[in-house]
Every structure is written in C-alpha cells, then in structure tokens.
Design a protein around this motif. Structure first.
Motif, PDB file in Angstrom:
ATOM      1  N   UNK A 127       7.898  12.650  19.850  1.00 20.95           N
ATOM      2  CA  UNK A 127       6.838  11.674  19.621  1.00 20.95           C
ATOM      3  C   UNK A 127       6.592  11.614  18.120  1.00 20.95           C
ATOM      4  N   UNK A 128       6.529  10.407  17.580  1.00 21.66           N
ATOM      5  CA  UNK A 128       6.278  10.210  16.156  1.00 21.66           C
ATOM      6  C   UNK A 128       4.936   9.510  15.972  1.00 21.66           C
ATOM      7  N   UNK A 129       4.127  10.020  15.045  1.00 17.65           N
ATOM      8  CA  UNK A 129       2.802   9.443  14.810  1.00 17.65           C
ATOM      9  C   UNK A 129       2.675   8.946  13.376  1.00 17.65           C
ATOM     10  N   UNK A 130       2.196   7.693  13.225  1.00 16.57           N
ATOM     11  CA  UNK A 130       1.958   7.171  11.884  1.00 16.57           C
ATOM     12  C   UNK A 130       0.632   7.665  11.330  1.00 16.57           C
ATOM     13  N   UNK A 131      -0.378   7.792  12.203  1.00 18.88           N
ATOM     14  CA  UNK A 131      -1.673   8.278  11.724  1.00 18.88           C
ATOM     15  C   UNK A 131      -2.527   8.749  12.891  1.00 18.88           C
ATOM     16  N   UNK A 136       0.887  12.857   8.213  1.00 19.19           N
ATOM     17  CA  UNK A 136       0.730  13.811   7.126  1.00 19.19           C
ATOM     18  C   UNK A 136      -0.577  14.572   7.353  1.00 19.19           C
ATOM     19  N   UNK A 137      -0.658  15.800   6.862  1.00 14.97           N
ATOM     20  CA  UNK A 137      -1.726  16.721   7.257  1.00 14.97           C
ATOM     21  C   UNK A 137      -3.136  16.261   6.892  1.00 14.97           C
ATOM     22  N   UNK A 138      -3.256  15.324   5.957  1.00 13.94           N
ATOM     23  CA  UNK A 138      -4.594  14.857   5.593  1.00 13.94           C
ATOM     24  C   UNK A 138      -5.295  14.136   6.740  1.00 13.94           C
ATOM     25  N   UNK A 173      -1.643   8.755   6.495  1.00 19.39           N
ATOM     26  CA  UNK A 173      -0.800   7.749   7.146  1.00 19.39           C
ATOM     27  C   UNK A 173       0.636   7.827   6.624  1.00 19.39           C
ATOM     28  N   UNK A 174       1.600   7.754   7.551  1.00 23.82           N
ATOM     29  CA  UNK A 174       3.008   7.706   7.159  1.00 23.82           C
ATOM     30  C   UNK A 174       3.672   6.484   7.776  1.00 23.82           C
ATOM     31  N   UNK A 175       4.782   6.085   7.162  1.00 29.66           N
ATOM     32  CA  UNK A 175       5.600   4.960   7.620  1.00 29.66           C
ATOM     33  C   UNK A 175       7.006   5.486   7.871  1.00 29.66           C
ATOM     34  N   UNK A 203       3.873  18.521  10.615  1.00 27.97           N
ATOM     35  CA  UNK A 203       3.266  17.556   9.701  1.00 27.97           C
ATOM     36  C   UNK A 203       4.358  17.014   8.796  1.00 27.97           C
ATOM     37  N   UNK A 204       4.233  15.768   8.373  1.00 26.48           N
ATOM     38  CA  UNK A 204       5.264  15.136   7.561  1.00 26.48           C
ATOM     39  C   UNK A 204       4.769  14.860   6.148  1.00 26.48           C
TER      40      UNK A 204
END
Length: 216
Positions: free
Chosen positions: A54-58, A82-84, A138-140, A112-113
């Motif tokens: 599973x991949x999460x953007x935010x 990302x961990x923030x 948030x990541x893309x 975390x990415x």
C-alpha cells in the motif's frame, strides 16, 4: 506498456484510490485507500492483480483511513508518506469523528519515505518526491517510464490543494508544484486525489494558481 492502472473513487469524498499492476509480474500496489475496502478488493480481482503493498501520498483520512485494514487483511506493508505527516495519522480517530467519517484506527506505516527514495511495484520502480504544502509530509509517486504520476492533493485539474489545514503552507505548496513537479516534464499525466486526470503541461498553461503566465 509496463503498468496497468485502475482508478477507484472511494468514500463520500470520491477520492481517487489507484490500483497499479505490474504487467510483467501480475503484482501490484494500492495507492491511497481512503475507504470502501470491498470495492477496492473487487477492482483488484477484476484486474487479476496480487496486491503486495500500500502506498500513501499523505495522512488525510480520505486517503489513508482504510490502509491499516487492508494491511491486516492482505498481510502487506504500507509505504509512505513522509514522516512529517505522522501527526495526521496518529489522530485519525479524532479527525474521522469530527468529520463524520467512518472510524479508522491510528497506525504506523512500515516505511516512511523521503525525497529521492524509490518504491517498487512488481518489477516496476516509482520515484518518490517530497512535496509539502497541502500537508508537511506529502509525497508524489512517479512512474517515469510510462510518464504517469500520483500527486494526491498537491495538484488538480485547474486547481491546487488546500492549505488551510494544520501545518499547511500555501507558498510551500506552490514551490512544490513549480520546482519539484513541473520540471519532470509537460508530458506527465497525473492522477490527482480527486477529479479528472490532467498533464503537467496542461496545468502549466492553464491552471490559474500555478500557470507559467503567473510567474512572468
């Protein structure tokens, strides 16, 4: 073509959950499962894909509230954001209750990415771009070979993500779009968190918030 993508709008927010299938291996990933687990699994069955992660953007509820349910159901790992964004995920129960959203428990992703990381889907590789502003973590995800990106709530057709949530930052969001996403190429098709797909080139020309014309 090396990947197949199915978009599954989920929850009352009609959030664009995506299923990515590596055509070489038949293995795949679910991006941003905000809810409606059975609907997601049925779409995966129709694609004949074995979900491996599973991949999460935010960390907003409409993007991640069903992630831990799917993780336990399928025995897979969660990667991102990302961990923030940890503070968003840690307070999922409260956010869901306040919004009248189906209950979701807090969870911790398996990974975390960070900017410059990569994630794999079968034999395919997705590049990770940290794009804060809508949320701080948030990541893309970008599949460079097929020229497609999953941008969550950073950018939409004709609009951009909200920044009035806790730790949102409008200037940072604009910078993420202009400096991290647009340089990837006008030909990139992106799947936003809500609404229709578009391309970075289209948004550079016509998006009232981030078009080149606004920046001289």
């Amino acid at each position: 073509m090396s990947i197949q993508v199915t978009i599954v709008p989920v929850t009352a927010y009609q959030q664009n959950c995506s299923i990515i299938k590596c055509l070489a291996t038949g293995r795949g990933a679910v991006v941003d499962p905000g809810g409606d687990v059975e609907q997601i699994l049925e779409a995966a069955r129709k694609m004949d894909v074995v979900i491996e992660k599973i991949l999460l953007t935010h960390g907003h509820m409409d993007h991640c509230a069903a992630a831990d349910v799917l993780r336990q159901r399928l025995g897979v790992k969660i990667e991102g954001p990302q961990k923030a964004d940890d503070f968003w995920i840690a307070k999922l129960p409260e956010w869901c209750q306040m919004a009248g959203f189906p209950h979701a428990d807090a969870f911790v992703p398996d990974r975390w990415l960070e900017q410059g990381d990569t994630v794999t889907v079968g034999e395919q590789t997705l590049q990770v771009f940290h794009c804060p502003g809508h949320t701080p973590g948030h990541v893309v995800f970008l599949h460079a070979e097929q020229r497609v990106a999953w941008v969550g709530d950073v950018l939409f057709q004709g609009s951009i993500g909200r920044t009035d949530f806790p730790r949102g930052d409008h200037a940072q969001l604009l910078n993420s779009i202009r400096e991290r996403l647009f340089p990837l190429g006008d030909d990139i098709t992106f799947v936003p968190g809500h609404g229709p797909t578009s391309t970075f080139g289209q948004e550079r020309r016509t998006n009232p918030f981030v078009a080149d014309a606004r920046y001289g």
